[in-house]
Write a protein that holds these residues in place. Structure first.
Motif, PDB file in Angstrom:
ATOM      1  N   ALA A 131     -17.685   0.928  19.050  1.00  0.00           N
ATOM      2  CA  ALA A 131     -17.621   1.489  17.697  1.00  0.00           C
ATOM      3  C   ALA A 131     -16.831   2.798  17.609  1.00  0.00           C
ATOM      4  CB  ALA A 131     -19.033   1.679  17.138  1.00  0.00           C
ATOM      5  N   PRO A 132     -16.943   3.718  18.591  1.00  0.00           N
ATOM      6  CA  PRO A 132     -16.168   4.966  18.480  1.00  0.00           C
ATOM      7  C   PRO A 132     -14.658   4.758  18.527  1.00  0.00           C
ATOM      8  CG  PRO A 132     -17.975   5.213  20.046  1.00  0.00           C
ATOM      9  CD  PRO A 132     -17.872   3.757  19.743  1.00  0.00           C
ATOM     10  N   HIS A 133     -14.200   3.573  18.940  1.00  0.00           N
ATOM     11  CA  HIS A 133     -12.765   3.325  19.082  1.00  0.00           C
ATOM     12  C   HIS A 133     -12.158   2.627  17.873  1.00  0.00           C
ATOM     13  CE1 HIS A 133     -12.690   4.370  23.422  1.00  0.00           C
ATOM     14  NE2 HIS A 133     -13.936   3.959  23.369  1.00  0.00           N
ATOM     15  N   THR A 134     -12.954   2.333  16.850  1.00  0.00           N
ATOM     16  CA  THR A 134     -12.416   1.644  15.685  1.00  0.00           C
ATOM     17  C   THR A 134     -11.555   2.573  14.851  1.00  0.00           C
ATOM     18  OG1 THR A 134     -14.339   2.189  14.316  1.00  0.00           O
ATOM     19  CG2 THR A 134     -14.433   0.121  15.578  1.00  0.00           C
ATOM     20  N   ALA A 135     -10.651   1.971  14.092  1.00  0.00           N
ATOM     21  CA  ALA A 135      -9.776   2.751  13.217  1.00  0.00           C
ATOM     22  C   ALA A 135     -10.432   2.900  11.851  1.00  0.00           C
ATOM     23  CB  ALA A 135      -8.416   2.079  13.097  1.00  0.00           C
ATOM     24  N   ALA A 136     -11.672   3.357  11.838  1.00  0.00           N
ATOM     25  CA  ALA A 136     -12.425   3.455  10.589  1.00  0.00           C
ATOM     26  C   ALA A 136     -11.749   4.389   9.602  1.00  0.00           C
ATOM     27  CB  ALA A 136     -13.847   3.929  10.861  1.00  0.00           C
ATOM     28  N   GLY A 189      -8.495   5.222   9.867  1.00  0.00           N
ATOM     29  CA  GLY A 189      -7.056   5.039   9.999  1.00  0.00           C
ATOM     30  C   GLY A 189      -6.400   4.742   8.667  1.00  0.00           C
ATOM     31  N   VAL A 190      -5.092   4.894   8.623  1.00  0.00           N
ATOM     32  CA  VAL A 190      -4.324   4.651   7.416  1.00  0.00           C
ATOM     33  C   VAL A 190      -3.502   3.394   7.625  1.00  0.00           C
ATOM     34  CG1 VAL A 190      -2.577   5.549   5.858  1.00  0.00           C
ATOM     35  CG2 VAL A 190      -4.213   7.116   6.936  1.00  0.00           C
ATOM     36  N   GLY A 191      -3.733   2.398   6.816  1.00  0.00           N
ATOM     37  CA  GLY A 191      -2.953   1.179   6.924  1.00  0.00           C
ATOM     38  C   GLY A 191      -3.206   0.395   8.184  1.00  0.00           C
ATOM     39  N   LEU A 192      -4.404   0.465   8.728  1.00  0.00           N
ATOM     40  CA  LEU A 192      -4.718  -0.249   9.965  1.00  0.00           C
ATOM     41  C   LEU A 192      -5.856  -1.238   9.714  1.00  0.00           C
ATOM     42  CD1 LEU A 192      -4.529   2.706  12.522  1.00  0.00           C
ATOM     43  CD2 LEU A 192      -2.873   0.886  12.211  1.00  0.00           C
ATOM     44  N   ASP A 193      -5.692  -2.081   8.712  1.00  0.00           N
ATOM     45  CA  ASP A 193      -6.769  -2.990   8.322  1.00  0.00           C
ATOM     46  C   ASP A 193      -7.191  -3.894   9.471  1.00  0.00           C
ATOM     47  OD1 ASP A 193      -6.557  -1.863   5.855  1.00  0.00           O
ATOM     48  OD2 ASP A 193      -5.371  -3.477   4.981  1.00  0.00           O
ATOM     49  N   ASP A 196      -8.051   2.151  17.911  1.00  0.00           N
ATOM     50  CA  ASP A 196      -7.538   2.972  16.814  1.00  0.00           C
ATOM     51  C   ASP A 196      -6.054   3.274  17.024  1.00  0.00           C
ATOM     52  OD1 ASP A 196      -7.607   4.647  18.971  1.00  0.00           O
ATOM     53  OD2 ASP A 196      -9.060   6.055  18.129  1.00  0.00           O
ATOM     54  N   ARG A 197      -5.383   2.469  17.850  1.00  0.00           N
ATOM     55  CA  ARG A 197      -3.989   2.591  18.259  1.00  0.00           C
ATOM     56  C   ARG A 197      -3.808   3.589  19.398  1.00  0.00           C
ATOM     57  NH1 ARG A 197      -0.031   4.517  15.777  1.00  0.00           N
ATOM     58  NH2 ARG A 197       1.528   3.180  16.763  1.00  0.00           N
ATOM     59  N   TYR A 198      -4.735   4.496  19.607  1.00  0.00           N
ATOM     60  CA  TYR A 198      -4.602   5.474  20.674  1.00  0.00           C
ATOM     61  C   TYR A 198      -5.502   5.117  21.856  1.00  0.00           C
ATOM     62  CZ  TYR A 198      -2.497   7.961  16.797  1.00  0.00           C
ATOM     63  OH  TYR A 198      -1.715   8.286  15.723  1.00  0.00           O
ATOM     64  N   THR A 199      -6.600   4.450  21.563  1.00  0.00           N
ATOM     65  CA  THR A 199      -7.479   3.966  22.621  1.00  0.00           C
ATOM     66  C   THR A 199      -7.772   2.494  22.365  1.00  0.00           C
ATOM     67  OG1 THR A 199      -9.509   4.528  21.413  1.00  0.00           O
ATOM     68  CG2 THR A 199      -8.578   6.229  22.864  1.00  0.00           C
ATOM     69  N   LEU A 208      -0.181  -3.149  19.074  1.00  0.00           N
ATOM     70  CA  LEU A 208      -1.064  -2.714  18.001  1.00  0.00           C
ATOM     71  C   LEU A 208      -0.283  -2.497  16.715  1.00  0.00           C
ATOM     72  CD1 LEU A 208      -3.230  -0.236  20.055  1.00  0.00           C
ATOM     73  CD2 LEU A 208      -3.624  -2.653  19.615  1.00  0.00           C
ATOM     74  N   PRO A 209      -0.864  -2.821  15.581  1.00  0.00           N
ATOM     75  CA  PRO A 209      -0.153  -2.699  14.306  1.00  0.00           C
ATOM     76  C   PRO A 209       0.187  -1.257  13.986  1.00  0.00           C
ATOM     77  CG  PRO A 209      -2.470  -3.139  13.926  1.00  0.00           C
ATOM     78  CD  PRO A 209      -2.241  -3.309  15.406  1.00  0.00           C
ATOM     79  N   GLN A 210       1.325  -1.082  13.329  1.00  0.00           N
ATOM     80  CA  GLN A 210       1.743   0.242  12.899  1.00  0.00           C
ATOM     81  C   GLN A 210       1.102   0.542  11.544  1.00  0.00           C
ATOM     82  OE1 GLN A 210       3.706   2.391  14.632  1.00  0.00           O
ATOM     83  NE2 GLN A 210       3.719   0.918  16.330  1.00  0.00           N
ATOM     84  N   PRO A 211       0.684   1.779  11.334  1.00  0.00           N
ATOM     85  CA  PRO A 211       0.102   2.118  10.033  1.00  0.00           C
ATOM     86  C   PRO A 211       1.151   2.050   8.938  1.00  0.00           C
ATOM     87  CG  PRO A 211       0.447   4.104  11.345  1.00  0.00           C
ATOM     88  CD  PRO A 211       0.739   2.937  12.236  1.00  0.00           C
ATOM     89  N   ARG A 212       0.698   1.719   7.732  1.00  0.00           N
ATOM     90  CA  ARG A 212       1.613   1.734   6.599  1.00  0.00           C
ATOM     91  C   ARG A 212       2.045   3.170   6.356  1.00  0.00           C
ATOM     92  NH1 ARG A 212      -2.450  -1.687   4.674  1.00  0.00           N
ATOM     93  NH2 ARG A 212      -3.384   0.049   3.546  1.00  0.00           N
ATOM     94  N   ARG A 213       3.305   3.328   6.127  1.00  0.00           N
ATOM     95  CA  ARG A 213       3.840   4.672   5.911  1.00  0.00           C
ATOM     96  C   ARG A 213       4.562   4.746   4.574  1.00  0.00           C
ATOM     97  NH1 ARG A 213       1.471   8.390   9.127  1.00  0.00           N
ATOM     98  NH2 ARG A 213       1.516   7.774  11.313  1.00  0.00           N
ATOM     99  N   THR A 214       4.495   5.887   3.955  1.00  0.00           N
ATOM    100  CA  THR A 214       5.308   6.128   2.788  1.00  0.00           C
ATOM    101  C   THR A 214       6.703   6.496   3.271  1.00  0.00           C
ATOM    102  OG1 THR A 214       4.628   8.447   2.839  1.00  0.00           O
ATOM    103  CG2 THR A 214       3.323   6.959   1.479  1.00  0.00           C
TER     104      THR A 214
END
Length: 350
Positions: A20-25, A27-31, A51-54, A223-229
């Motif tokens: 659970a501590p590793h989830t991208a809760a 995160g931005v754009g990491l569905d 979460d893309r880092y772990t 790992l998916p890239q976050p959505r970016r503006t």
């Protein structure tokens, strides 16, 4: 008909607690990473989170083998899952099955149906781990660490440099105005079965990871890239400082070059420069008062700006502060309605 996979409640609780501590809760754009992936191969139930880092993978052997499945329980439902599992005695047998749009758990205290998305894609964690382990020479020295000590470095800046000579040598940690050492863990619990080489790890996990196909899958690609503006916000204090100073100078320069017959452009440049300079001064003051808080704020602000939802947060913040943002919107709309259009002005002048 294949039986349903079953495991003890304490094992399922451990899988959730570990990943659970590793989830991208947040995160931005990491569905795809917003939750825990439960993946059963019929022998083990795996829980995977990133979460893309772990990336963390935990497993538990099933009491009763069953049909393989893979479903992601997203973060809004993890708390309910954890509470339901914790309500059982540790040795209670829990059964996991799937039905259309649901992960179904049965136990002595009833049934829990969690909404999931059938066919939802998830990074190939097996190939990712194969690649990472294959990159480590099999004769590389193994060092054991006590993971509970890692949290002691969480306030040693957001980014630190580390060096490790291997073996029994300490880990060297260097950050801004921080330097230190962490000793390796010299004692080993005799019953703890852990790998000493990458080959040992692959052997211990071969039933979970399968056979190495020889194809690489690196972390950044897996790992998916976050959505970016179109604009990616600065996430560190130095980056934010540069961004604000650049914006101030660009705005003040634009102010002098704006068309004199366009008061809206002049006002926009002036407002942009004033706000950028004000933000810069506040940031400098915050850095002086509390550098850690400044770093945390810059990182958090970057996520908010990149999300594109600051309008919603600003509305909520205004309400929380006791203001009436709806009245602001009404006043703005009224001012626009009362302002003569360019066409009307031209007609009047003619």
């Amino acid at each position: 008909m294949a039986s349903s996979p079953t495991l003890n409640a304490h094992n399922l609780a451990r899988l959730i607690r570990t990943t659970a501590p590793h989830t991208a809760a947040d995160g931005v754009g990491l569905d795809a990473l917003d939750g825990i992936r439960f993946d059963s191969d019929g022998t083990h139930l795996h829980a995977i989170a990133s979460d893309r880092y772990t990336v963390a993978v935990a497993r538990a052997r099933l009491i009763t083998p069953g049909e393989p499945f893979a479903r992601t329980v997203h973060c809004p439902d993890i708390a309910a899952l954890r509470a339901w599992v914790d309500a059982h005695h540790g040795e209670a047998a829990l059964t996991l099955t799937t039905e259309a749009g649901r992960l179904v758990l049965d136990g002595p205290r009833g049934t829990l149906r969690i909404p999931v998305t059938d066919g939802e894609k998830f990074p190939d964690w097996r190939k990712l781990l194969h690649t990472a382990l294959a990159d480590v020479p099999n004769d590389a020295p193994c060092t054991r660490w006590t993971s509970r000590l890692w949290e002691r470095w969480q306030h040693a800046n957001h980014e630190v440099h580390t060096w490790h000579a291997g073996g029994e040598n300490p880990l060297i940690v260097v950050g801004t105005d921080v330097i230190g050492l962490q000793a390796p863990h010299r004692l080993r619990t005799p019953t703890l079965d852990q790998a000493d080489t990458p080959a040992d790890a692959l052997d211990a996990w071969k039933t979970s990871l399968g056979t190495d196909t020889g194809q690489r899958l690196d972390l950044a690609d897996a790992l998916p890239q976050p959505r970016r503006t179109a604009h990616t916000a600065a996430s560190t204090v130095p980056e934010k400082t540069e961004e604000l100073l650049r914006q101030t100078l660009n705005a003040t320069n634009g102010l002098f070059n704006a068309p004199s017959d366009d008061p809206g452009a002049v006002a926009a440049y002036a407002l942009s420069g004033v706000h950028a300079w004000a933000a810069y001064r506040f940031l400098k003051a915050l850095v002086k008062a509390d550098p850690d808080l400044a770093a945390d704020t810059a990182a958090d602000l970057a996520e908010q700006l990149d999300s594109g939802e600051i309008g919603e947060w600003a509305w909520d913040a205004a309400v929380e502060a006791g203001h009436d943002p709806q009245q602001w919107a009404d006043d703005r709309d009224q001012a626009r309605a009362e302002k003569p259009s360019t066409t009307d002005t031209a007609a009047t002048s003619g």
